[in-house]
Every structure is written in C-alpha cells, then in structure tokens.
Scaffold this active site. Structure first.
Site, PDB file in Angstrom:
ATOM      1  N   ASP A  47     -27.475 -39.746-104.573  1.00 37.25           N
ATOM      2  CA  ASP A  47     -27.119 -39.104-105.771  1.00 37.25           C
ATOM      3  C   ASP A  47     -28.456 -38.339-106.368  1.00 37.25           C
ATOM      4  O   ASP A  47     -28.409 -37.458-107.226  1.00 37.25           O
ATOM      5  CB  ASP A  47     -26.216 -40.076-106.704  1.00 37.25           C
ATOM      6  CG  ASP A  47     -27.215 -41.075-107.266  1.00 37.25           C
ATOM      7  OD1 ASP A  47     -28.460 -41.326-106.584  1.00 37.25           O
ATOM      8  OD2 ASP A  47     -26.927 -41.791-108.175  1.00 37.25           O
ATOM      9  N   ASP A  86     -23.780 -42.151-101.093  1.00 40.75           N
ATOM     10  CA  ASP A  86     -24.147 -42.950-102.318  1.00 40.75           C
ATOM     11  C   ASP A  86     -23.143 -42.674-103.402  1.00 40.75           C
ATOM     12  O   ASP A  86     -23.042 -41.428-104.103  1.00 40.75           O
ATOM     13  CB  ASP A  86     -25.568 -42.195-102.680  1.00 40.75           C
ATOM     14  CG  ASP A  86     -26.564 -43.187-103.876  1.00 40.75           C
ATOM     15  OD1 ASP A  86     -25.876 -44.291-103.807  1.00 40.75           O
ATOM     16  OD2 ASP A  86     -27.402 -42.509-104.064  1.00 40.75           O
ATOM     17  N   GLU A 184     -35.896 -50.750-104.661  1.00 38.58           N
ATOM     18  CA  GLU A 184     -36.636 -49.472-105.044  1.00 38.58           C
ATOM     19  C   GLU A 184     -37.748 -50.042-105.974  1.00 38.58           C
ATOM     20  O   GLU A 184     -37.396 -50.609-107.118  1.00 38.58           O
ATOM     21  CB  GLU A 184     -35.649 -48.470-105.547  1.00 38.58           C
ATOM     22  CG  GLU A 184     -36.326 -47.405-105.988  1.00 38.58           C
ATOM     23  CD  GLU A 184     -35.602 -46.129-106.428  1.00 38.58           C
ATOM     24  OE1 GLU A 184     -34.322 -46.239-106.369  1.00 38.58           O
ATOM     25  OE2 GLU A 184     -36.060 -44.938-106.946  1.00 38.58           O
TER      26      GLU A 184
END
Ligand code: KIV
Length: 290
Positions: A47, A86, A184
C-alpha cells in the site's frame, strides 16, 4: 526455460537452509518483470503505492480498487516470484468477513498471499483468512496504517518490554496461521528476538540482518521516490530520478531544436508514392492561397 514458482513451501525450505529471501515492492508490470528476471523471491504490491505511485501523503488514502489495478499488473509479470497483495487501510480492520472478502479479491486477480498490519489485535482476521484458504502474512513494528496512534514514522521495539510485546504478537500471528511475519523499523536485536519466538519465516525492512529475508521499497533503492522521507535503512542502488529527468530534458531540448525526430525515426515510403503525396499537398496549399 520454465520458471519454478516460489511458494510458501519454498520459503519455509529457504528458512531451513538459512537462505535469505529477496523481497521487493512492485506496483507495475515493467518493475515486476525486471525484479522477477533478477530472481526476486517475493514481490509485495504494497500500500506504499499510495505514496510511491500516486503521490498521496500517507498510505491511509489508497483503497482496494487502486490496489487491485497494481496487483493485476504485478501478477501478469511475476513468473517466478510469490506475489503478496497488501490489504489497505479499512479493508480488513472492520471485521473478519471484510478481511476474507478483500483478501479474496487479491487472490482472484492472481496474488499468492496477502499481508495485513498488526499483531494480536488482528489475529482473528489472520485466522479467518487462513481458514478460507488464503496465505496471510502479518506485519509488525512500524505499521504505517497506524501512524496516528504510533505518533508518526517512529522506530519501534526499542526497549525490552516493547521487544517482548512484539515477540508475543508474532506468536499470536503464528498461532492464527500466518505463513510469515514482516517486521519493520526495529533494532536488529529486537528483530532477532521476534524471529526466535516463532517457527515461521520473519522478514525485515529496516530491522537488521538477523531475519529470514530483506524487504525494500523498490523506489527507495532505485532512487525514484518523490518525497522527503529518507529512512536510515535505505541504500540506493541506482539514481533513476536523475536518469529520468536527464532523459526528459534531453528529449525536450531536441524537440525544441528540431533535432528530433531525425530521418532515421521516419517510416520509409516508396519514392513514387512520396512524390505523389507531396504534389497533392502542394497543389492543395496553392489552391488555398489563391
Ligand atoms: O506497503 C508497503 O510497501 C509495506 C512496507 C513498507 C512494509 O507495507
């Protein structure tokens, strides 16, 4: 030669062999083609397309319709790589049913798996998708769809308590059936703790080397991201911004100076036909002038 498609079993075997997975974002046919030819193992139709491709300020603004256009293009290109769609903001948060419905839309256009952000709080979504036969990846750490509650793009997992909470989230995702976890923007030791808590592969973006593979945003490594966000973990392997701008400047200069198109860019024609057309044109111009 026929390409062998990467599957979730391939990824599990690569983890067993301690072979790092090469994971890249792709949103369009040419990028996915080049990444696939370069033997990327996985492609994420992220995204992040909101920011890299559409110029939105955050990922919150992209919807399923836009994501599916990108996903279709990438799936047409990926002969080898496993493609992950995603799930965008509000496509899975409202309910398990919404998660299954929208994940199914990615699968129907050719994606091999989907990804969604969150840990324990989205475990029931992962369970519902897995029960529906859809391979789901969890995304922990800096989760851009939650920049509101996170207070911006901030490194996560910087204390023992935070690292342990992430490890617990990873366990909940694994129990719910996630085939892999993406983490992340956390310190390397935090990523290592998360990886040691589960058996499924843990991939990192900005999370150091102690993971089962590395994800990068293709625009970041190619130097084609337009914007001010420059995470510390990004390494540039090309400067496409300069290459493209220079090409456009050179083209503009040649159009303005009449250097382009040159005779070699023209379609050939039989000289007799050419002369007949020219005579016709000159005769028409003469009639108009008189
Ligand atoms: O959308 C994306 O590219 C992502 C990465 C930033 C992890 O989710």
């Amino acid at each position: 030669m026929a390409q062998t498609k990467v599957t979730v079993r391939t990824l599990a075997a690569m983890k067993d062999r301690r072979e790092p997975v090469v994971f890249l974002t792709a949103y369009d046919y040419p990028t996915a083609t080049f990444a696939d030819r370069a033997a990327a193992d996985m492609l994420l139709v992220g995204d992040s397309a909101a920011m890299t491709m559409l110029g939105y300020a955050t990922t919150l603004e992209i919807g399923m319709g836009e994501m599916l256009v990108f996903a279709k293009a990438v799936c047409r290109a990926a002969k080898r790589a496993l493609v992950v769609g995603d799930l965008p903001f509000l496509s899975y948060q409202p309910s398990d049913a919404a998660a299954v419905r929208n994940a199914g839309r990615f699968i129907k256009v050719g994606c091999d798996a989907v990804k969604c952000e969150g840990g324990a709080r989205i475990a029931s979504r992962v369970r519902a998708m897995t029960d529906a036969g859809i391979a789901a990846m969890g995304h922990l750490g800096l989760t851009p769809q939650s920049i509101g509650p996170l207070g911006g793009y901030r490194v996560q997992g910087k204390s023992l308590a935070a690292a342990e909470a992430l490890a617990q989230d990873a366990v909940r995702l694994e129990e719910a059936g996630a085939f892999a976890i993406l983490i992340e923007a956390v310190p390397a030791e935090t990523a290592a703790l998360v990886r040691s808590a589960v058996r499924v592969p843990v991939y990192g973006i900005g999370s150091g080397p102690h993971v089962d593979g590395q994800l990068v945003i293709s625009h970041d490594i190619l130097g084609s991201f337009v914007g001010d966000i420059k995470p510390r973990f990004v390494k540039r392997y090309a400067h496409l911004d300069r290459v493209m701008e220079d090409a456009f400047r050179n083209y503009a200069a040649e159009v303005r100076s009449h250097a382009f198109p040159a005779p070699e860019h023209e379609y050939p024609i039989d000289p007799i036909q050419e002369s007949a057309i020219r005579k016709q044109r000159l005769a028409a111009a003469t009639r108009e002038a008189s």
